[in-house]
Design a protein around this motif. Structure first.
Motif, mmCIF file in Angstrom:
data_model
loop_
_atom_site.group_PDB
_atom_site.id
_atom_site.type_symbol
_atom_site.label_atom_id
_atom_site.label_comp_id
_atom_site.label_asym_id
_atom_site.label_seq_id
_atom_site.Cartn_x
_atom_site.Cartn_y
_atom_site.Cartn_z
ATOM 1 N N ASP A 5 0.813 -1.291 -0.092
ATOM 2 C CA ASP A 5 0.127 -0.007 -0.067
ATOM 3 C C ASP A 5 0.849 1.328 -0.068
ATOM 4 N N HIS A 6 1.977 1.077 0.386
ATOM 5 C CA HIS A 6 2.924 2.333 0.591
ATOM 6 C C HIS A 6 4.094 2.248 -0.484
ATOM 7 N N ASP A 7 3.886 1.285 -1.145
ATOM 8 C CA ASP A 7 5.367 1.022 -2.343
ATOM 9 C C ASP A 7 5.010 2.080 -3.272
ATOM 10 N N ILE A 8 6.374 2.676 -3.729
ATOM 11 C CA ILE A 8 6.126 3.891 -4.736
ATOM 12 C C ILE A 8 7.053 3.281 -5.915
ATOM 13 N N TRP A 9 7.529 2.077 -6.043
ATOM 14 C CA TRP A 9 8.333 1.875 -7.026
ATOM 15 C C TRP A 9 7.620 1.706 -8.503
ATOM 16 N N TRP A 10 6.310 1.409 -8.411
ATOM 17 C CA TRP A 10 5.340 1.338 -9.324
ATOM 18 C C TRP A 10 5.671 2.562 -10.211
ATOM 19 N N ILE A 102 0.369 -4.533 -17.946
ATOM 20 C CA ILE A 102 1.313 -3.650 -17.180
ATOM 21 C C ILE A 102 0.899 -2.058 -17.425
ATOM 22 N N VAL A 103 0.822 -1.643 -18.591
ATOM 23 C CA VAL A 103 0.738 -0.395 -18.740
ATOM 24 C C VAL A 103 -0.900 0.078 -18.229
ATOM 25 N N ALA A 104 -1.767 -0.536 -18.665
ATOM 26 C CA ALA A 104 -3.237 -0.413 -18.180
ATOM 27 C C ALA A 104 -3.187 -0.092 -16.604
ATOM 28 N N ALA A 105 -2.490 -1.152 -15.812
ATOM 29 C CA ALA A 105 -2.455 -0.972 -14.214
ATOM 30 C C ALA A 105 -1.621 0.117 -13.904
ATOM 31 N N ALA A 106 -0.627 0.591 -14.327
ATOM 32 C CA ALA A 106 0.289 1.841 -14.200
ATOM 33 C C ALA A 106 -0.477 2.808 -14.398
ATOM 34 N N ASN A 107 -1.402 2.933 -15.444
ATOM 35 C CA ASN A 107 -2.073 4.089 -15.830
ATOM 36 C C ASN A 107 -3.209 4.295 -14.725
ATOM 37 N N ARG A 108 -3.799 3.157 -14.351
ATOM 38 C CA ARG A 108 -4.821 3.323 -13.449
ATOM 39 C C ARG A 108 -4.284 3.771 -12.116
ATOM 40 N N LEU A 109 -2.982 3.192 -11.819
ATOM 41 C CA LEU A 109 -2.608 3.776 -10.434
ATOM 42 C C LEU A 109 -2.426 5.318 -10.345
ATOM 43 N N TRP A 110 -1.815 5.775 -11.603
ATOM 44 C CA TRP A 110 -1.734 6.975 -11.675
ATOM 45 C C TRP A 110 -2.895 7.890 -11.676
ATOM 46 N N ARG A 131 -0.400 -5.484 -6.998
ATOM 47 C CA ARG A 131 -0.442 -7.043 -7.043
ATOM 48 C C ARG A 131 -0.317 -7.375 -8.622
ATOM 49 N N VAL A 132 -1.129 -6.590 -9.259
ATOM 50 C CA VAL A 132 -0.711 -6.910 -10.800
ATOM 51 C C VAL A 132 0.518 -6.530 -11.281
ATOM 52 N N LEU A 133 0.913 -5.423 -10.998
ATOM 53 C CA LEU A 133 2.287 -4.988 -11.378
ATOM 54 C C LEU A 133 3.348 -5.985 -10.786
ATOM 55 N N GLU A 134 3.040 -6.377 -9.640
ATOM 56 C CA GLU A 134 4.328 -7.214 -8.850
ATOM 57 C C GLU A 134 4.520 -8.346 -9.647
ATOM 58 N N HIS A 135 3.109 -9.147 -10.335
ATOM 59 C CA HIS A 135 3.260 -10.508 -10.802
ATOM 60 C C HIS A 135 3.715 -10.209 -12.237
ATOM 61 N N ASN A 136 3.333 -9.083 -12.900
ATOM 62 C CA ASN A 136 3.698 -8.880 -14.254
ATOM 63 C C ASN A 136 5.037 -8.026 -14.809
ATOM 64 N N TRP A 137 5.465 -7.327 -13.917
ATOM 65 C CA TRP A 137 6.583 -6.360 -14.084
ATOM 66 C C TRP A 137 7.874 -6.624 -13.211
ATOM 67 N N LYS A 138 7.666 -7.232 -11.975
ATOM 68 C CA LYS A 138 8.917 -7.004 -11.062
ATOM 69 C C LYS A 138 9.338 -8.601 -10.811
ATOM 70 N N ASP A 139 8.387 -9.579 -10.969
ATOM 71 C CA ASP A 139 8.737 -11.010 -10.693
ATOM 72 C C ASP A 139 9.050 -11.896 -11.888
ATOM 73 N N TYR A 140 10.308 -11.312 -12.731
ATOM 74 C CA TYR A 140 10.333 -11.932 -13.696
ATOM 75 C C TYR A 140 11.458 -12.860 -13.700
ATOM 76 N N PRO A 141 11.587 -14.090 -14.549
ATOM 77 C CA PRO A 141 12.559 -15.183 -14.263
ATOM 78 C C PRO A 141 14.021 -14.594 -14.997
ATOM 79 N N ASN A 142 14.074 -13.936 -16.057
ATOM 80 C CA ASN A 142 15.115 -13.652 -16.525
ATOM 81 C C ASN A 142 14.954 -12.178 -17.487
ATOM 82 N N ASP A 143 16.135 -11.519 -17.665
ATOM 83 C CA ASP A 143 16.429 -10.253 -18.198
ATOM 84 C C ASP A 143 15.680 -10.264 -19.779
ATOM 85 N N VAL A 144 15.951 -11.331 -20.360
ATOM 86 C CA VAL A 144 15.385 -11.813 -21.788
ATOM 87 C C VAL A 144 14.130 -11.579 -21.988
#
Length: 468
Positions: A5-10, A102-110, A131-144
Motif C-alpha cells: 500500500d505504501h510502495d512507490i516503485w510502480w 502492465i501499462v493499463a495497471a500503471a495508468n490506473r494507479l496514476w 499486485r498486478v504489477l508485482e506479478h507482471n513487472w517485478k517478478d520476472y525469471p530473466n532479463d531476456v
C-alpha cells in the motif's frame, strides 16, 4: 517500505503518464480524438491479426491528460483501460499481453494517485493494482523475457507518439525500432513497420515535396512491403505503398493494381484511396470513393477535407466554379467542425475567401493561422501563402506587407534547411518549393524599390549558402 500500500516503485513502471506526451504537440487534440474514435468504430470490420490495445490505452489516457481542451474524466478513462485489458486477454503472445496489462495497471494507479483525494477509500484498489504489477513487472525469471515485454511497451508508447504530430515522429520511430530489435523476427508486428513507413514519408513530404519521386521513398517502400509480408491483410499499409509508388511514373501500373485490392471498409482506407485517385487526376473516382465514408458513424475530419480539395479542383472550371466553390466551403466547414485547428483547411478557407474577393475575412484567417501555428514549418507555409494573398488583394502587385511576409518565410525556411531540415537535404524544397518562388517575387519587388539592390544582394547571398 514493505507494505504494498505504501510502495512507490510502480511510479517507474513505463506508461503514458511518464512518457511526456503533452509537450511540443502542435496538432489539435479534438482532431486526434476524431481520428482515434473513427478507427475504433471500424475495428469490428477489420480483419487485421493485431489487437487494438495500444489504441485503447492511449484513448483512455487522453481522458485524464493535460492536453489543451480536455476535461478530465477518470471514469471514462477506466472504461477504455478495461476494454484494453479485455482485448489483451485475446492475445496469444504472453509478452504482448503482459505489456498491455502492465501499462493499463500503471495508468490506473496514476489516476488514483492524481485524482483521488481520499487515499484510504481507494486502498484496496491500489493494493490490487500493485499486485498486478508485482506479478507482471517485478517478478520476472530473466532479463531476456523482461526485454521482450519492454519491446511491446515501446510499441505502445510509439503508437501514442505517432498520433501526436511531427514533433513526436522521431521519438516514435526510435521506439518502434527498439521494439523490432528486442524481439525475434516472428514476433514483430506488421503495424510497427507500417508506422515506420508512414512517419518516414510524412517527415519528408511535409517539408516541401508535393508530386513525383523523392529521396527517402525507397526506405518508406521497404517498410510498407515488410508490413505486408507480415500481415497481407493490412490494407492500410497497401494503400500507403500504392500512394508512394504512384508518385513514380514507372510504378503507376503496380500502384493501381495494389489500390484495386484495398477494401473500402474503413474511413482511413477510403481517405487514402481518394488521395491516390486525386493525385492521378481522377477527381470523379476520388469523390465516388469519399461518398462511401460520408455515411459512416464517425467520419474523420480528413474525409471532409479531401471532399473540399476535389471540389476546389473542379472550381477551376469557370462554368461550374460558383457551385463547386460553394461545395468546397461546405466541406471545409464540416472538416473544421470536427477539427477546428486543421491548419490546411483554415488556409484553404482563407484562400477561398480571397477568390470570392472577401479580402478582410481572408486576411483575418491567414493571420490567425500564422499566430495559432508557431512551429517553423507551419509558419513558413502560412507566411508564404499570406504573402501571395497580399499581392493578389493588391491587384496582383507586391507591396511592403507582402514583401515582409516573403522575407520572413525565406528566413525561417533557410534556418530549417541549414539545420538539416528540408526534403532530400533541402533539394526538393530548394529547387521546386517556396524558396525559389519567394526569391522570384522578392527580386521583382527589390528591383523597383529604394535600396533594392542591397536587399537583393543580401537575399542571394543567404540563398546561395543552401544551394538556391
Amino acid at each position: 517500505m514493505t507494505s504494498l500500500d505504501h510502495d512507490i516503485w510502480w511510479k517507474a513502471v513505463p506508461c503514458h503518464f511518464v512518457w511526456d506526451l503533452e509537450t511540443a504537440v502542435t496538432w489539435d487534440i479534438k482532431g486526434i480524438l476524431n481520428k482515434l474514435d473513427s478507427k475504433l468504430e471500424t475495428l469490428k470490420e477489420l480483419e487485421s491479426t493485431e489487437s487494438a490495445c495500444d489504441l485503447l490505452l492511449f484513448r483512455g489516457y487522453i481522458e485524464v491528460s493535460k492536453f489543451d481542451g480536455v476535461q478530465s474524466d477518470p471514469q471514462k478513462a477506466d472504461e477504455f483501460f478495461q476494454k484494453a485489458e479485455n482485448e489483451a486477454m485475446k492475445i496469444t503472445n504472453d509478452h504482448e499481453r503482459k505489456a498491455c496489462i502492465i501499462v493499463a495497471a500503471a495508468n490506473r494507479l496514476w489516476i488514483l494517485e492524481t485524482t483521488q483525494a481520499d487515499k484510504t477509500a481507494t486502498s484496496e484498489r491500489r493494493k490490487e493494482l500493485l499486485r498486478v504489477l508485482e506479478h507482471n513487472w517485478k517478478d520476472y525469471p530473466n532479463d531476456v523475457q523482461q526485454n521482450e515485454v519492454r519491446a511491446y511497451i515501446h510499441a505502445i508508447a510509439a503508437f501514442a507518439l505517432s498520433n501526436l504530430g511531427p514533433n513526436k515522429y522521431e521519438e516514435s520511430k526510435t521506439r518502434y525500432k527498439q521494439a523490432i530489435e528486442s524481439v525475434g523476427s516472428d514476433m514483430v508486428k506488421s503495424s510497427w513497420y507500417h508506422a515506420l513507413g508512414m512517419m518516414t514519408g510524412r517527415q519528408v513530404r511535409r517539408l516541401g515535396v508535393t508530386d513525383g519521386p523523392y529521396q527517402g521513398a525507397d526506405e518508406e517502400i521497404q517498410y510498407f512491403e515488410r508490413a505486408l509480408e507480415i500481415d497481407p491483410a493490412n490494407d492500410s499499409a497497401r494503400c500507403d505503398l500504392a500512394n508512394v509508388l504512384g508518385r513514380d511514373s514507372t510504378q503507376v501500373g503496380r500502384a493501381k493494381d495494389l489500390m484495386q485490392e484495398v477494401r473500402d471498409t474503413t474511413c482511413e482506407n477510403i481517405i487514402k484511396k481518394a488521395k491516390f485517385y486525386r493525385r492521378m487526376r481522377d477527381n470523379r473516382s476520388a469523390l465516388r470513393i469519399l461518398k462511401m465514408g460520408e455515411d459512416m458513424q464517425s467520419p474523420r475530419s480528413e474525409l471532409f477535407y479531401q471532399f473540399a480539395l476535389n471540389y476546389k479542383d473542379f472550381a477551376k472550371n469557370r462554368r461550374t466554379a460558383k457551385e463547386n466553390m460553394r461545395l468546397e466551403m461546405e466541406y471545409l466547414d464540416k472538416c473544421l467542425q470536427l477539427e477546428p485547428k486543421h491548419s490546411q483547411a483554415l488556409l484553404d478557407k482563407a484562400f477561398s475567401f480571397s477568390r470570392q474577393h472577401m479580402y478582410d475575412r481572408a486576411g483575418e484567417m491567414y493571420r490567425f493561422v500564422i499566430e495559432e501555428f508557431p512551429s517553423p514549418n507551419d509558419r513558413v507555409n502560412s507566411l508564404y501563402k499570406y504573402a501571395g494573398f497580399l499581392s493578389f488583394a493588391n491587384n496582383k502587385r507586391m507591396n511592403g506587407d507582402a514583401a515582409k511576409a516573403y522575407e520572413d518565410a525565406v528566413d525561417i525556411a533557410i534556418s530549417i534547411v541549414s539545420n538539416g531540415g528540408g526534403a532530400g537535404n533541402g533539394g526538393d524544397w530548394v529547387q521546386r518549393g517556396l524558396l525559389p518562388k519567394s526569391k522570384e517575387q522578392l527580386t521583382k519587388y527589390y528591383q523597383g524599390s529604394a535600396n533594392g539592390s542591397v536587399k537583393l544582394r543580401e537575399l542571394n547571398e543567404k540563398l546561395s549558402k543552401i544551394g538556391c
